[in-house]
Design a protein around this motif. Sequence first.
Motif, PDB file in Angstrom:
ATOM      1  N   SER A   1     -42.882  10.384   9.024  1.00  0.00           N
ATOM      2  CA  SER A   1     -41.729  11.081   9.592  1.00  0.00           C
ATOM      3  C   SER A   1     -41.580  10.676  11.064  1.00  0.00           C
ATOM      4  N   ASN A   2     -40.489  11.150  11.688  1.00  0.00           N
ATOM      5  CA  ASN A   2     -40.251  10.833  13.100  1.00  0.00           C
ATOM      6  C   ASN A   2     -41.414  11.262  13.966  1.00  0.00           C
ATOM      7  N   GLY A   3     -41.716  10.413  14.922  1.00  0.00           N
ATOM      8  CA  GLY A   3     -42.696  10.739  15.944  1.00  0.00           C
ATOM      9  C   GLY A   3     -42.033  10.647  17.305  1.00  0.00           C
ATOM     10  N   ILE A   4     -42.752  11.078  18.320  1.00  0.00           N
ATOM     11  CA  ILE A   4     -42.234  11.026  19.682  1.00  0.00           C
ATOM     12  C   ILE A   4     -43.127  10.108  20.504  1.00  0.00           C
ATOM     13  N   HIS A   5     -42.461   9.223  21.230  1.00  0.00           N
ATOM     14  CA  HIS A   5     -43.201   8.441  22.215  1.00  0.00           C
ATOM     15  C   HIS A   5     -42.442   8.462  23.534  1.00  0.00           C
ATOM     16  N   LEU A   6     -43.193   8.205  24.570  1.00  0.00           N
ATOM     17  CA  LEU A   6     -42.648   8.222  25.914  1.00  0.00           C
ATOM     18  C   LEU A   6     -42.703   6.820  26.480  1.00  0.00           C
ATOM     19  N   VAL A   7     -41.728   6.469  27.283  1.00  0.00           N
ATOM     20  CA  VAL A   7     -41.837   5.281  28.119  1.00  0.00           C
ATOM     21  C   VAL A   7     -42.240   5.821  29.485  1.00  0.00           C
ATOM     22  N   LEU A   8     -43.409   5.395  29.939  1.00  0.00           N
ATOM     23  CA  LEU A   8     -44.001   5.911  31.171  1.00  0.00           C
ATOM     24  C   LEU A   8     -44.067   4.812  32.214  1.00  0.00           C
ATOM     25  N   LYS A   9     -43.489   5.061  33.397  1.00  0.00           N
ATOM     26  CA  LYS A   9     -43.629   4.131  34.517  1.00  0.00           C
ATOM     27  C   LYS A   9     -44.890   4.556  35.258  1.00  0.00           C
ATOM     28  N   THR A  10     -45.926   3.733  35.147  1.00  0.00           N
ATOM     29  CA  THR A  10     -47.230   4.092  35.710  1.00  0.00           C
ATOM     30  C   THR A  10     -47.242   3.919  37.222  1.00  0.00           C
ATOM     31  N   GLU A  11     -48.309   4.412  37.842  1.00  0.00           N
ATOM     32  CA  GLU A  11     -48.470   4.246  39.290  1.00  0.00           C
ATOM     33  C   GLU A  11     -48.527   2.767  39.665  1.00  0.00           C
ATOM     34  N   ALA A  12     -48.938   1.908  38.714  1.00  0.00           N
ATOM     35  CA  ALA A  12     -48.972   0.461  38.939  1.00  0.00           C
ATOM     36  C   ALA A  12     -47.594  -0.165  38.723  1.00  0.00           C
ATOM     37  N   LYS A  13     -46.561   0.674  38.531  1.00  0.00           N
ATOM     38  CA  LYS A  13     -45.166   0.242  38.361  1.00  0.00           C
ATOM     39  C   LYS A  13     -44.924  -0.538  37.070  1.00  0.00           C
ATOM     40  N   GLU A  14     -45.750  -0.305  36.065  1.00  0.00           N
ATOM     41  CA  GLU A  14     -45.572  -0.933  34.755  1.00  0.00           C
ATOM     42  C   GLU A  14     -45.030   0.109  33.785  1.00  0.00           C
TER      43      GLU A  14
ATOM     44  N   THR B   1     -45.170   1.638  30.251  1.00  0.00           N
ATOM     45  CA  THR B   1     -46.139   1.723  29.166  1.00  0.00           C
ATOM     46  C   THR B   1     -45.617   2.688  28.112  1.00  0.00           C
ATOM     47  N   MET B   2     -45.744   2.301  26.843  1.00  0.00           N
ATOM     48  CA  MET B   2     -45.390   3.191  25.743  1.00  0.00           C
ATOM     49  C   MET B   2     -46.551   4.161  25.523  1.00  0.00           C
ATOM     50  N   VAL B   3     -46.226   5.435  25.389  1.00  0.00           N
ATOM     51  CA  VAL B   3     -47.233   6.455  25.096  1.00  0.00           C
ATOM     52  C   VAL B   3     -46.821   7.142  23.802  1.00  0.00           C
ATOM     53  N   HIS B   4     -47.612   6.979  22.757  1.00  0.00           N
ATOM     54  CA  HIS B   4     -47.329   7.579  21.459  1.00  0.00           C
ATOM     55  C   HIS B   4     -48.003   8.952  21.425  1.00  0.00           C
ATOM     56  N   LEU B   5     -47.194   9.987  21.200  1.00  0.00           N
ATOM     57  CA  LEU B   5     -47.710  11.350  21.190  1.00  0.00           C
ATOM     58  C   LEU B   5     -48.117  11.781  19.780  1.00  0.00           C
ATOM     59  N   GLY B   6     -47.141  11.942  18.890  1.00  0.00           N
ATOM     60  CA  GLY B   6     -47.433  12.422  17.547  1.00  0.00           C
ATOM     61  C   GLY B   6     -46.156  12.787  16.833  1.00  0.00           C
ATOM     62  N   PRO B   7     -46.278  13.506  15.718  1.00  0.00           N
ATOM     63  CA  PRO B   7     -45.098  13.835  14.915  1.00  0.00           C
ATOM     64  C   PRO B   7     -44.148  14.788  15.639  1.00  0.00           C
ATOM     65  N   GLU B   8     -42.856  14.521  15.475  1.00  0.00           N
ATOM     66  CA  GLU B   8     -41.821  15.333  16.112  1.00  0.00           C
ATOM     67  C   GLU B   8     -41.947  16.803  15.713  1.00  0.00           C
ATOM     68  N   TRP B   9     -42.196  17.082  14.422  1.00  0.00           N
ATOM     69  CA  TRP B   9     -42.276  18.469  13.950  1.00  0.00           C
ATOM     70  C   TRP B   9     -43.412  19.224  14.641  1.00  0.00           C
ATOM     71  N   TYR B  10     -44.498  18.544  14.973  1.00  0.00           N
ATOM     72  CA  TYR B  10     -45.628  19.187  15.644  1.00  0.00           C
ATOM     73  C   TYR B  10     -45.284  19.454  17.111  1.00  0.00           C
ATOM     74  N   LEU B  11     -44.732  18.458  17.768  1.00  0.00           N
ATOM     75  CA  LEU B  11     -44.423  18.582  19.192  1.00  0.00           C
ATOM     76  C   LEU B  11     -43.315  19.594  19.450  1.00  0.00           C
ATOM     77  N   ASN B  12     -42.366  19.715  18.524  1.00  0.00           N
ATOM     78  CA  ASN B  12     -41.279  20.688  18.690  1.00  0.00           C
ATOM     79  C   ASN B  12     -41.780  22.118  18.645  1.00  0.00           C
ATOM     80  N   ASN B  13     -42.972  22.334  18.133  1.00  0.00           N
ATOM     81  CA  ASN B  13     -43.534  23.684  18.031  1.00  0.00           C
ATOM     82  C   ASN B  13     -44.553  23.978  19.124  1.00  0.00           C
ATOM     83  N   LYS B  14     -44.553  23.188  20.180  1.00  0.00           N
ATOM     84  CA  LYS B  14     -45.484  23.391  21.291  1.00  0.00           C
ATOM     85  C   LYS B  14     -44.724  23.927  22.499  1.00  0.00           C
ATOM     86  N   ASP B  15     -45.434  24.661  23.350  1.00  0.00           N
ATOM     87  CA  ASP B  15     -44.815  25.227  24.546  1.00  0.00           C
ATOM     88  C   ASP B  15     -44.467  24.155  25.572  1.00  0.00           C
ATOM     89  N   ILE B  16     -45.234  23.100  25.632  1.00  0.00           N
ATOM     90  CA  ILE B  16     -44.997  22.043  26.609  1.00  0.00           C
ATOM     91  C   ILE B  16     -44.016  21.017  26.034  1.00  0.00           C
TER      92      ILE B  16
END
Length: 153
Positions: free
Chosen positions: A64-77, A79-94
């Motif tokens: 199923s759908n997952g969520i990932h972030l494109v993160l601009k690091t302190e090194a100015k690169e 980076t893709m950050v893979h979190l987890g399934p959308e259904w799980y993340l949608n049920n979190k406070d953060i």
Amino acid sequence: MKIFKNKVLVLLFALLPIIGIAQRGTGGWCSNNNYSRLFNPATIVEVKGTIVSVEKIIPEKGMSNGIHLVLKTEAKENTMVHLGPEWYLNNKDIQFSAGDVIKVKGSKVTYENKAAIIAMTVWKGDSHLDLRNDKGYPKWNGWKKGQKNKRTK
């Protein structure tokens, strides 16, 4: 008797897709697929940066759908950050949005020939989100391996 056997076979074939979905209750986001096996405890890193975008991803056919972030690091690169399934993340406070400053701890992997991080923990301000343990076992699976069916806390 032959009619009964035929009805049983028809019923069985009709239920197979439902049985498959029930067994995969995580939407394919289990710890035993090719995507999850990318996680390597030997490649754990921590990075800090600013979220450029929050995107949906389907890492592997059948997931199923997952969520990932494109993160601009302190090194100015970026980076893709893979979190987890959308259904799980949608049920979190953060929740995460472009512009948020976060710190990520996770396994550095190669996904689709690009560097990415499969996140274990993400910190945003004073809050944090635990996603996987140090072996990559996902929190959304609900039961911790080897704990004789005791819920994880």
